[in-house]
Design an enzyme around this catalytic site. Structure first.
Site, PDB file in Angstrom:
ATOM      1  N   HIS A 262       0.832  -1.212   0.000  1.00 37.69           N
ATOM      2  CA  HIS A 262       0.000   0.000   0.000  1.00 37.69           C
ATOM      3  C   HIS A 262       0.872   1.270   0.000  1.00 37.69           C
ATOM      4  O   HIS A 262       0.732   2.139  -0.869  1.00 37.69           O
ATOM      5  CB  HIS A 262      -0.911  -0.020   1.235  1.00 37.69           C
ATOM      6  CG  HIS A 262      -1.793   1.177   1.374  1.00 37.69           C
ATOM      7  ND1 HIS A 262      -3.123   1.173   1.022  1.00 37.69           N
ATOM      8  CD2 HIS A 262      -1.544   2.425   1.852  1.00 37.69           C
ATOM      9  CE1 HIS A 262      -3.648   2.371   1.258  1.00 37.69           C
ATOM     10  NE2 HIS A 262      -2.710   3.149   1.761  1.00 37.69           N
ATOM     11  N   GLU A 263       1.773   1.351   0.968  1.00 33.12           N
ATOM     12  CA  GLU A 263       2.585   2.568   1.088  1.00 33.12           C
ATOM     13  C   GLU A 263       3.496   2.747  -0.125  1.00 33.12           C
ATOM     14  O   GLU A 263       3.792   3.881  -0.525  1.00 33.12           O
ATOM     15  CB  GLU A 263       3.393   2.568   2.392  1.00 33.12           C
ATOM     16  CG  GLU A 263       2.557   2.485   3.688  1.00 33.12           C
ATOM     17  CD  GLU A 263       1.458   3.541   3.826  1.00 33.12           C
ATOM     18  OE1 GLU A 263       1.605   4.640   3.274  1.00 33.12           O
ATOM     19  OE2 GLU A 263       0.439   3.242   4.480  1.00 33.12           O
ATOM     20  N   HIS A 266       1.734   4.681  -2.705  1.00 32.56           N
ATOM     21  CA  HIS A 266       1.813   6.128  -2.445  1.00 32.56           C
ATOM     22  C   HIS A 266       3.182   6.674  -2.857  1.00 32.56           C
ATOM     23  O   HIS A 266       3.295   7.725  -3.481  1.00 32.56           O
ATOM     24  CB  HIS A 266       1.659   6.411  -0.939  1.00 32.56           C
ATOM     25  CG  HIS A 266       0.251   6.350  -0.434  1.00 32.56           C
ATOM     26  ND1 HIS A 266      -0.762   7.095  -0.971  1.00 32.56           N
ATOM     27  CD2 HIS A 266      -0.314   5.644   0.591  1.00 32.56           C
ATOM     28  CE1 HIS A 266      -1.896   6.855  -0.303  1.00 32.56           C
ATOM     29  NE2 HIS A 266      -1.648   5.971   0.647  1.00 32.56           N
ATOM     30  N   GLU A 291      -4.824   7.886  -2.773  1.00 29.49           N
ATOM     31  CA  GLU A 291      -5.304   6.637  -2.190  1.00 29.49           C
ATOM     32  C   GLU A 291      -5.642   5.626  -3.294  1.00 29.49           C
ATOM     33  O   GLU A 291      -5.545   4.423  -3.067  1.00 29.49           O
ATOM     34  CB  GLU A 291      -6.505   6.932  -1.296  1.00 29.49           C
ATOM     35  CG  GLU A 291      -6.794   5.883  -0.250  1.00 29.49           C
ATOM     36  CD  GLU A 291      -5.660   5.614   0.745  1.00 29.49           C
ATOM     37  OE1 GLU A 291      -4.753   6.457   0.893  1.00 29.49           O
ATOM     38  OE2 GLU A 291      -5.697   4.545   1.382  1.00 29.49           O
TER      39      GLU A 291
HETATM   40 ZN    ZN Z   1      -3.011   5.235   2.067  1.00 24.25          ZN
END
Ligand code: ZN
Length: 497
Positions: A262-263, A266, A291
């Site tokens: 997830h990170e 980003h 997101e």
């Molecule tokens: Zn996030």
């Protein structure tokens, strides 16, 4: 005038960025390595710097320059810069500096009280601070624009162009289409095996797995760094210095794995924004698109069978005991399993938007007065029961689980669900241009990242997010892609006709 004006804006931006970088660095340091007892001293200094930054951000001379520039013959990027800066002025300038600085201090203390309350599982420790934060936010909204609904102002802060009307329509779809499916799946838990995920998972080995995944995802140490914090997050220092964090739990194997994926989503976004936008407001991309990139990595890519073609054997080799009889297919089915649960950050892909729906309804009620602020904990627990059928055992697993409200970040949560919906539409478009499964099977994240860069990242904040979606996918935002994606995936996985 134009040349001179742009030069002044440039110099002003540089000054602002220097303070912002100092505050970003301090915040990252505090959340990763700083000893707890230093917090008060830190908070004082951070509030001071925020005050200086506030004065720079609300410099009326600069505002005049921006207004004058508006009438000049600017190119599209310059126009957008001026527009975004003026929006920031509108957001800040009517709030007196003393009020702004004391709010920064209140937010620091409130966050501390939230931590304490969560550790004690006692909402009453945090409640008076939260109520003060809410009151101040309401006051600030009224100062900013008394004609607009306060929550609409806040929603637009986090996702330009969004308001309650649009979110209402979006969440109505989630309610109508996903809630029945979630209830059906809750009754069919035997269809997907997850028992082997219980047990203990050596943290040193989890860290080794992180190295495997970082390499696979092209999270390169030449521009990226991963620290450890209580909750994973991403912080962009600059184009070539993007920091993420992770958290390890011995009893949760999937937590650190999917947080990393997830990170990294980003981080890659921040890294791939055009370098020419560095230090300008054109780097301040929308939360929803941000997101979408992280959740696309985590869910639409990270939970695919093909993602694990290259990675599962390495994971199984690290845990030969626990994963002895578990083949890749069983593992991938398990990481896609869905079950109503208490904690948003650990929630599966299907029930996740319902956690956001609950927060959205509460926030909306706080700001339009339909939720009684003295009953927030009860309201939270009632909604969890109503929508997800779960009983909240204590406040740490209920209203105290997320940090967002402690510093007044109302309007932020909805972008998480919106991002997931954007991601589904992006993946649908990407699929038309390339064979995603082939790329993942051959550890070719490069092709995927190239697509992201050309279709999404290249814009930075130079156009609004809804326009990015149109440009990248060829059509306007359509949440039906998200609903269809979840519907097909989960009906298939749980064999629901
Ligand atoms: Zn996030």
């Amino acid at each position: 005038m134009k040349e001179e004006g742009m030069k002044r804006i440039q110099a002003w931006q540089n000054e602002m960025k220097a303070y912002q970088l100092a505050l970003t660095t301090m915040a990252y340091d505090r959340l990763t390595v700083a000893p707890e007892s230093g917090i008060e001293y830190y908070s004082e200094q951070a509030a001071y710097l925020s005050g200086v930054l506030y004065s720079i951000q609300t410099d009326t001379q600069i505002e005049n320059v921006l207004h004058a520039l508006k009438d000049e013959d600017l190119n599209a990027e310059q126009k957008r810069m001026v527009e975004l800066h003026l929006k920031d002025f509108d957001r800040l300038k009517r709030i007196p500096k003393e009020d702004y600085v004391s709010y920064q201090k209140l937010a620091q203390i409130s966050e501390k009280k939230w931590e304490e309350a969560r550790a004690k599982k006692d909402y009453s420790v945090f409640e008076p601070y939260l109520l003060q934060i809410i009151e101040t936010q309401k006051k600030f909204c009224a100062l900013r624009d008394s004609d607009k609904a306060p929550y609409d102002l806040l929603l637009d802060d986090y996702e330009e162009g969004m308001n309650q009307e649009k979110y209402d329509a979006f969440f109505a779809l989630i309610k109508e289409k996903l809630l029945p499916l979630i209830h059906e799946i809750a009754m069919k838990q035997d269809a997907v095996r997850t028992d082997f995920l219980q047990g203990l998972w050596d943290i040193e080995k989890q860290k080794q797995m992180m190295k495997v995944l970082q390499k696979y995802l092209n999270f390169d140490p030449s521009w990226g760094y991963m620290g450890i914090s209580a909750h994973p997050f991403t912080s962009c220092f600059s184009h070539n210095d993007v920091r993420i964090t992770n958290a390890y739990h011995e009893d949760l194997l999937l937590s650190s794995i999917f947080s990393l994926i997830h990170e990294t989503g980003h981080a890659v976004y921040e890294h791939q924004i055009p370098e020419s936008y560095e230090g300008t407001v054109l780097c301040n991309v929308s939360m929803g698109i941000h997101e979408s990139q992280s959740r696309m990595y985590e869910n639409n890519l990270g939970r695919r069978m093909s993602f694990w073609n290259r990675n599962y054997d390495q994971l199984a080799a690290l845990y030969p005991e626990q994963l002895k009889d578990i083949d890749q297919k069983t593992f991938v089915r398990a990481v896609n399993s869905a079950k109503p649960s208490l904690i948003r950050t650990e929630a599966d892909e299907l029930t996740y938007p319902v956690h956001i729906l609950i927060r959205y309804e509460i926030e909306k009620g706080i700001f339009d007065g339909t939720v009684d602020c003295s009953r927030l904990e009860e309201v939270w627990n009632e909604k969890m029961k109503e929508y997800l059928g779960v009983d909240v055992p204590d406040a740490s697993k209920g209203i105290l689980q997320d940090v967002h409200w402690s510093d007044g970040s109302f309007g932020y949560f909805p972008t998480y669900a919106l991002g997931s919906a954007y991601a589904a539409q992006f993946i649908h478009a990407m699929q038309k241009d390339m064979d995603i499964d082939k790329a993942l099977s051959f550890a070719d994240m490069e092709s995927i990242q190239k697509w992201q860069k050309e279709r999404i990242h290249c814009y930075g904040a130079s156009i609004p997010s809804l326009q990015i979606i149109k440009n990248a996918t060829g059509e306007a935002f359509n949440p039906q892609y998200y609903i269809d994606y979840l519907y097909n995936k989960y009906r298939d996985l749980y064999q629901i006709k």
